[in-house]
Design a protein around this motif. Sequence first.
Motif, PDB file in Angstrom:
ATOM      1  N   VAL A 180     -54.867  55.385 -17.962  1.00  0.00           N
ATOM      2  CA  VAL A 180     -53.900  54.954 -16.959  1.00  0.00           C
ATOM      3  C   VAL A 180     -52.667  54.408 -17.658  1.00  0.00           C
ATOM      4  CG1 VAL A 180     -53.443  53.265 -15.134  1.00  0.00           C
ATOM      5  CG2 VAL A 180     -55.659  54.416 -15.247  1.00  0.00           C
ATOM      6  N   GLU A 196     -51.241  61.771  -9.890  1.00  0.00           N
ATOM      7  CA  GLU A 196     -50.633  60.617 -10.562  1.00  0.00           C
ATOM      8  C   GLU A 196     -49.286  60.288  -9.905  1.00  0.00           C
ATOM      9  OE1 GLU A 196     -52.101  58.877 -12.808  1.00  0.00           O
ATOM     10  OE2 GLU A 196     -53.737  60.177 -13.454  1.00  0.00           O
ATOM     11  N   ALA A 216     -49.059  52.470 -13.745  1.00  0.00           N
ATOM     12  CA  ALA A 216     -49.778  52.422 -12.480  1.00  0.00           C
ATOM     13  C   ALA A 216     -49.031  51.613 -11.433  1.00  0.00           C
ATOM     14  CB  ALA A 216     -51.159  51.811 -12.685  1.00  0.00           C
ATOM     15  N   ARG A 243     -53.525  59.837  -3.946  1.00  0.00           N
ATOM     16  CA  ARG A 243     -53.272  59.392  -5.311  1.00  0.00           C
ATOM     17  C   ARG A 243     -54.588  59.057  -6.005  1.00  0.00           C
ATOM     18  NH1 ARG A 243     -48.195  57.193  -6.381  1.00  0.00           N
ATOM     19  NH2 ARG A 243     -46.614  58.520  -5.420  1.00  0.00           N
ATOM     20  N   ARG A 244     -54.642  59.298  -7.288  1.00  0.00           N
ATOM     21  CA  ARG A 244     -55.758  58.767  -8.052  1.00  0.00           C
ATOM     22  C   ARG A 244     -55.757  57.253  -7.866  1.00  0.00           C
ATOM     23  NH1 ARG A 244     -56.416  57.898 -14.550  1.00  0.00           N
ATOM     24  NH2 ARG A 244     -58.679  57.574 -14.550  1.00  0.00           N
ATOM     25  N   SER A 245     -56.879  56.705  -7.423  1.00  0.00           N
ATOM     26  CA  SER A 245     -56.948  55.282  -7.093  1.00  0.00           C
ATOM     27  C   SER A 245     -58.188  54.660  -7.699  1.00  0.00           C
ATOM     28  CB  SER A 245     -56.965  55.084  -5.572  1.00  0.00           C
ATOM     29  OG  SER A 245     -55.768  55.563  -4.987  1.00  0.00           O
ATOM     30  N   LEU A 246     -58.007  53.537  -8.387  1.00  0.00           N
ATOM     31  CA  LEU A 246     -59.102  52.792  -8.985  1.00  0.00           C
ATOM     32  C   LEU A 246     -59.283  51.502  -8.200  1.00  0.00           C
ATOM     33  CD1 LEU A 246     -58.370  54.832 -11.224  1.00  0.00           C
ATOM     34  CD2 LEU A 246     -58.721  52.994 -12.893  1.00  0.00           C
ATOM     35  N   GLU A 289     -63.605  55.185  -8.168  1.00  0.00           N
ATOM     36  CA  GLU A 289     -62.396  55.993  -8.358  1.00  0.00           C
ATOM     37  C   GLU A 289     -62.278  57.052  -7.272  1.00  0.00           C
ATOM     38  OE1 GLU A 289     -60.238  58.706 -11.813  1.00  0.00           O
ATOM     39  OE2 GLU A 289     -61.495  56.978 -12.343  1.00  0.00           O
ATOM     40  N   THR A 312     -51.355  56.764 -11.036  1.00  0.00           N
ATOM     41  CA  THR A 312     -52.553  56.095 -10.551  1.00  0.00           C
ATOM     42  C   THR A 312     -52.189  54.837  -9.771  1.00  0.00           C
ATOM     43  OG1 THR A 312     -53.820  56.921 -12.437  1.00  0.00           O
ATOM     44  CG2 THR A 312     -54.703  54.990 -11.304  1.00  0.00           C
ATOM     45  N   ARG A 313     -52.987  54.549  -8.758  1.00  0.00           N
ATOM     46  CA  ARG A 313     -52.917  53.257  -8.080  1.00  0.00           C
ATOM     47  C   ARG A 313     -54.138  52.440  -8.464  1.00  0.00           C
ATOM     48  NH1 ARG A 313     -50.817  55.630  -2.357  1.00  0.00           N
ATOM     49  NH2 ARG A 313     -48.620  55.705  -2.949  1.00  0.00           N
TER      50      ARG A 313
END
Length: 250
Positions: A90, A22, A93, A51-54, A17, A24-25
């Motif tokens: 999430v 936000e 997304a 961006r918050r990215s997972l 992560e 999220t991607r």
Amino acid sequence: MRGAQVRPDGTTIRWVELPGIEPTRVYLHGLGATSPAYYATVATNPALAGRRSLLLDLLGHGISDRPADASYTLEEHADLLAVALTAAEVSGAEVIAHSMGGAVAIVLAARHPHLVSALVLVDATLDPQPPGVGIRARYTEEQFVNGDGRAETLTRVGAAWAATMRLTGAEALYRTAAHLGRGTTPTMRELLLELPMPRTYLHPADNEPVGARALTDAGVRVVAVPDAGHNIMLDNPDGFVAATATALRA
């Protein structure tokens, strides 16, 4: 590394992560791949960073668990992914998904639309394979898992793909490939045409997807990326970043 339990037996899907704002991607890899290896460079590019990215590994792949008793259908992949994303808090997304991961992303968007606000599909699989093609035509599951099939496949795909494919569980690799070859009902293409969220399909410039006109007519942006093969994010990172950033601004 973070993770979420997705089955009562403790089976866990994991991801790397990157913190940020936000929405999220979520980055999804292809068959026998792993998202951190394929996306780390592009996800941290200034044009996409922040961006918050997972960078998430689907069940059976990479750093996620590899249960031998899972079905590994595209529907199961999508539903367990939905459990993981919900656990990670999430919703809505922006999902960026390559090859087999693109097929899973389409099924996710169709079955769990609240989780997806936009799709960027990277040379994604849209259609079932014709009869006599694919892993089912080459091996039975027994031959692949307990015979020479897996070792032969790792040799045949070459060193780069084998480096991540060897992290995939044998049952996961065989069953995911087999179900990808069978496709879904309706097909991934048919599901994609009906999805309501913004959709973009990135492809190598010298390999336009089959049915590109029908995709465009249904509102899917079809974008060619130059100087790239199937692994667009690895072959031309700058081109991938530019096309993805534009798609997510559209």
